[in-house]
Each structure stands twice: as C-alpha cells, then as structure tokens.
Design a protein around this motif. Structure first.
Motif, short mmCIF file in Angstrom:
data_model
loop_
_atom_site.label_atom_id
_atom_site.label_comp_id
_atom_site.label_asym_id
_atom_site.label_seq_id
_atom_site.Cartn_x
_atom_site.Cartn_y
_atom_site.Cartn_z
N THR A 60 1.14 -1.40 0.11
CA THR A 60 -0.24 0.62 0.22
C THR A 60 0.59 1.09 -0.26
N ALA A 61 0.57 2.43 -1.01
CA ALA A 61 1.05 3.44 -0.48
C ALA A 61 1.03 3.89 0.13
N TYR A 62 2.40 4.77 0.88
CA TYR A 62 2.53 4.77 2.46
C TYR A 62 1.61 6.64 2.37
N ASN A 63 0.65 6.67 3.23
CA ASN A 63 0.00 8.29 2.76
C ASN A 63 -0.21 8.32 4.06
N ARG A 64 -0.09 9.83 4.97
CA ARG A 64 0.61 10.35 6.58
C ARG A 64 -1.10 10.39 6.75
N GLN A 65 -1.67 10.55 5.56
CA GLN A 65 -3.37 11.53 5.50
C GLN A 65 -4.71 9.43 5.84
N GLY A 66 -3.84 8.81 5.82
CA GLY A 66 -4.66 7.50 5.70
C GLY A 66 -3.95 6.49 6.64
N LYS A 67 -4.32 5.33 6.88
CA LYS A 67 -4.36 5.00 8.26
C LYS A 67 -2.51 4.09 8.17
N VAL A 68 -1.93 4.03 9.15
CA VAL A 68 -0.50 4.35 9.24
C VAL A 68 0.08 3.96 10.85
N ARG A 69 0.26 2.45 10.70
CA ARG A 69 1.14 2.17 11.72
C ARG A 69 2.19 1.00 11.78
N PRO A 70 2.89 1.24 12.53
CA PRO A 70 2.95 1.97 14.19
C PRO A 70 2.38 3.04 14.15
N LEU A 71 1.79 3.67 14.97
CA LEU A 71 0.77 4.98 15.26
C LEU A 71 2.44 5.63 15.89
N ASN A 81 -15.79 14.48 16.45
CA ASN A 81 -16.13 15.55 16.20
C ASN A 81 -15.35 16.57 15.28
N ILE A 82 -14.38 16.17 14.78
CA ILE A 82 -13.56 17.42 14.11
C ILE A 82 -13.37 16.24 12.59
N GLY A 83 -12.74 17.17 12.09
CA GLY A 83 -12.28 16.32 10.53
C GLY A 83 -11.10 15.73 10.54
N ALA A 84 -9.93 16.32 11.13
CA ALA A 84 -8.49 15.89 10.89
C ALA A 84 -7.33 16.81 10.88
N GLY A 85 -6.51 16.44 12.08
CA GLY A 85 -5.60 17.04 12.51
C GLY A 85 -4.14 16.84 12.23
N THR A 86 -3.48 16.89 13.28
CA THR A 86 -1.81 15.89 13.26
C THR A 86 -1.75 15.62 13.85
N LEU A 87 -0.92 14.41 14.61
CA LEU A 87 -1.01 13.69 15.81
C LEU A 87 0.66 14.73 15.93
N SER A 88 1.07 14.94 17.11
CA SER A 88 1.91 15.27 17.35
C SER A 88 3.88 14.88 17.97
N LYS A 116 -13.63 14.10 28.91
CA LYS A 116 -12.94 12.60 28.74
C LYS A 116 -13.86 11.70 28.42
N GLY A 117 -12.73 10.93 28.10
CA GLY A 117 -13.46 8.91 27.61
C GLY A 117 -13.80 9.24 25.57
N ASP A 118 -14.32 11.11 25.27
CA ASP A 118 -14.67 11.20 23.63
C ASP A 118 -13.38 9.79 22.91
N LEU A 119 -13.90 9.20 21.70
CA LEU A 119 -13.07 8.43 20.91
C LEU A 119 -11.95 9.61 20.15
N ILE A 120 -10.90 8.69 20.17
CA ILE A 120 -9.77 9.65 19.16
C ILE A 120 -9.69 8.42 18.32
N PHE A 121 -9.21 9.37 16.88
CA PHE A 121 -9.71 8.17 14.89
C PHE A 121 -8.47 8.69 14.24
N GLN A 122 -7.55 7.16 13.93
CA GLN A 122 -6.91 7.05 13.09
C GLN A 122 -7.27 6.43 12.03
N VAL A 129 -12.94 9.52 5.34
CA VAL A 129 -14.26 9.33 4.60
C VAL A 129 -13.86 9.75 2.84
N GLU A 130 -12.43 10.84 2.60
CA GLU A 130 -12.04 10.84 1.40
C GLU A 130 -11.33 10.27 0.78
N LEU A 131 -10.74 9.42 1.66
CA LEU A 131 -10.22 7.93 1.29
C LEU A 131 -10.95 7.04 0.79
#
Length: 358
Positions: A60-71, A81-88, A116-122, A129-131
């Motif tokens: 799979t082509a590496y794409n930092r906007q897609g699923k990346v593992r390891p985090l 509830n937001i679009g997307a930002g960057t993991l520091s 506290k406890g809200d879900l965080i997605f990567q 949605v875009e991909l």
C-alpha cells in the motif's frame, strides 16, 4: 541486465494471476510476494528456483492522511467530532509513565467541547471519508488545557487504545528526546499531516496572537512565530530544530501566508504534565576498537542496551586490540556480551576459526 530478467518477464503474469502481488529476482532465481500461502499452481512451478515471501497485507502506498501503523507523530488524527489534524508525538505521563497521544486541544478535544473518554480516530474522520476507508479508534481523550484568552498553549492528550505505536515522527529521525526554547533565527522544521516536512526559521518569540477558531477569536500569549509553511490539517505538528540531534521546540497550532504559530514545548510539557517518550526498544551494539578508548557502560544502561557483540578477530591475521579490555568492562557491568569474527571471504572458514581459538 539481471540474471533472471527474461524468466521474470515471461512468468510475471502467471504469478500475478495466481495470487502474487509482486515478482522480482535475486541471485538464485525469482522472488514472489504473496498475501497468503502460495496456491497449488504456484507451488508446482518448477521452471526456476522461486522464493516466496508472505506479506501480512498487500503493498500500500504510504500516506500520512491514511491509516498509518505503528502510530507516530506527523500523521492524521482527530476527535470524533472534527475533520483531521496532526498527531504531534507519543509522550509519557510524568507521574504514571503511561504513553499518551499528544496534539492540539482543537484536534483532540474539539476546542474545549470534548469530554474525558471521547473517541480519538486515526486517520481523522475527514481523511477516512475522503479515502473511502474506515477510521479506527486509537485512543480516548484524557485531558486538555482550556483554550481561553490568556492561554499559552493549544494542547491535549489522549490515552492509547492500541498497542501498535512508536516514539518517532513521520519523516523526522531519530526520535526527539530533548527540548529547547525558541529563539529568533533558529532553524526549525515540522512534519505535518497536510504539507509534509517543511523547513524554516523562527521570526518572533514572546508573541501574543489573536487566533480565529472557527469563527471565535481567542488571544494566546507567550507563543512563537516561524516562517515555516503549513496548511489546514497541520495543526498539532511538532516543531523541532534541524540537524542530527533534533529537539522539540513546540506545537504548531495556527498559520497564515507561510507563517505558523507555535506554543512552546516547555509550556505544553509543564501544563499537561507530560515528557518526551524515550525510545523503549532494546538496543544491541556492535563494538570494536574503532569505538574509542573507554566504553561508557553507564550510558549504555541509560539507553537500554540489551547486549553487545564484541569484535574478537578478523580473518586469520588480526586480533582486535581492545577485545580483552572491552570484554572485562562489559562483564563487570553485567551487560551480556558475545564475541564475533569479522569474515574475510578470501580466508577459509577453518583458518578463521583456528585463529579465533588462539
């Protein structure tokens, strides 16, 4: 031309049509990559020697906007509830030492609205949605510094709910283990979800900044501004120094016209009670007389050196002059050590071993 090129060209379609995802060659024949055990048709192929390598998933082509593992730092992430930002970067809780996801308040806590406890997605929901892929839960919101007039940071942390993570940052190596205060003309860089790795310099420190958060303006102070380049979605990027020994400078949280605003790492670290996460992977070293006069075993232990391979001899003509001394130092320090022979292909195996035994 490589040795088996004609055979590879002739049979590539056969392998692909029978489940392979890639076909190459080495010095002994063909190398075929598959995502499951080779089919009967592949196993029965006998025209030339074939080495099968089984992959966990297709290439799979590496794409930092897609699923990346390891985090790791520098990739897409976001509150539910937001679009997307960057993991520091992955940091550690100062008291419990537990690993935590670090980014901006407006990335992980939806600009003070998170609980506290809200879900965080990567990746972040917008990127998923875009991909056309599924966003995977990787954490739950733990705490954040409120974004109010007079705040000095835009920062939050989340607990990890996955085990597949590492201390590094996408396209920035090695791991960041220290920090420094920003200074005017300091060369800096960042690795962000949208604009990738960019380079620039700090142009202002001790800055008071009026930032527009989706229509609401909040005044932050004690920030720094860098001419660094950035784009929406880069919020959360860790800004670091450049060079071989990079240090954390702060978190990018806003930008305009090629300039970005950062909150200082010292403020982030102190207010969230987090520290940079050292690389926790065990280290094995290869040591010989080239490494200098005295081994620093205390430094080895601090850096979690698990064991050392110590050069003893080379061919049938050279004994490492530091071997005996290094061996004793490592034994006394209770660091696991094993000798090795540096091979010379012009010398027979028997001659190597006979010289080694002396």
């Amino acid at each position: 031309m490589a040795k088996f090129s004609s055979l590879k060209e002739k049979y590539t379609n056969f392998f692909i049509n029978n489940g392979a995802v890639a076909v190459g060659e080495d010095d002994e024949g063909l190398v075929v990559f598959v995502t499951k055990k080779p089919s009967k048709a592949l196993v029965s192929f006998s025209v030339v020697n074939v080495k099968y390598i089984e992959l966990k998933e297709p290439f799979t082509a590496y794409n930092r906007q897609g699923k990346v593992r390891p985090l790791k730092g520098g990739i897409s992430i976001g509150h539910k509830n937001i679009g997307a930002g960057t993991l520091s970067v992955i940091v550690k809780d100062r008291e419990t030492k537990a690993p935590l996801i670090l980014s901006n308040n407006h990335v992980l806590a939806d600009t003070n609205r998170g609980k506290k406890g809200d879900l965080i997605f990567q990746p972040g929901i917008a990127d998923a949605v875009e991909l056309g892929i599924s966003a995977e839960q990787v954490g739950t919101l733990d705490r954040f510094v409120p974004l109010i007039d007079g705040a000095t940071v835009d920062a939050a942390v989340a607990n990890l709910t996955v085990q597949d993570w590492e201390t590094g940052i996408y396209n920035i190596y090695p791991e960041i283990r220290d920090f420094v205060e920003p200074a005017v003309n300091m060369p800096v860089q960042k690795s962000g979800r949208t604009s990738d790795t960019t380079y620039g310099t700090v142009v202002a420190i001790n800055a008071d900044v009026d930032v527009n958060y989706s229509g609401k303006n909040i005044k932050l102070r004690d920030c720094f501004i860098a001419k660094l380049g950035g784009a929406p979605g880069d919020s959360g990027s860790l800004i670091t120094t450049t060079g071989s020994h990079k240090k954390a400078v702060g978190l990018l949280f806003a930008g305009s016209s090629g300039y970005v605003v950062g909150c200082k790492w010292s403020n982030v670290s102190e207010q969230l009670k987090v520290d940079l996460m050292e690389d926790i992977r065990p280290v094995v070293l290869d040591i010989s007389h080239h490494n200098g006069k005295i081994l620093d075993v205390d430094k080895m232990k601090r850096n979690k050196v698990l064991a050392v391979f110590l050069k003893c001899s080379e061919g049938n003509y050279f004994k490492d002059p530091k071997f005996d001394e290094n061996w004793e130092i490592l034994k006394q320090a209770k660091i696991k050590v094993a000798p090795y022979i540096f091979i010379n292909p012009r010398v027979s195996a028997q001659d190597h071993f006979s010289f080694f035994k002396r």
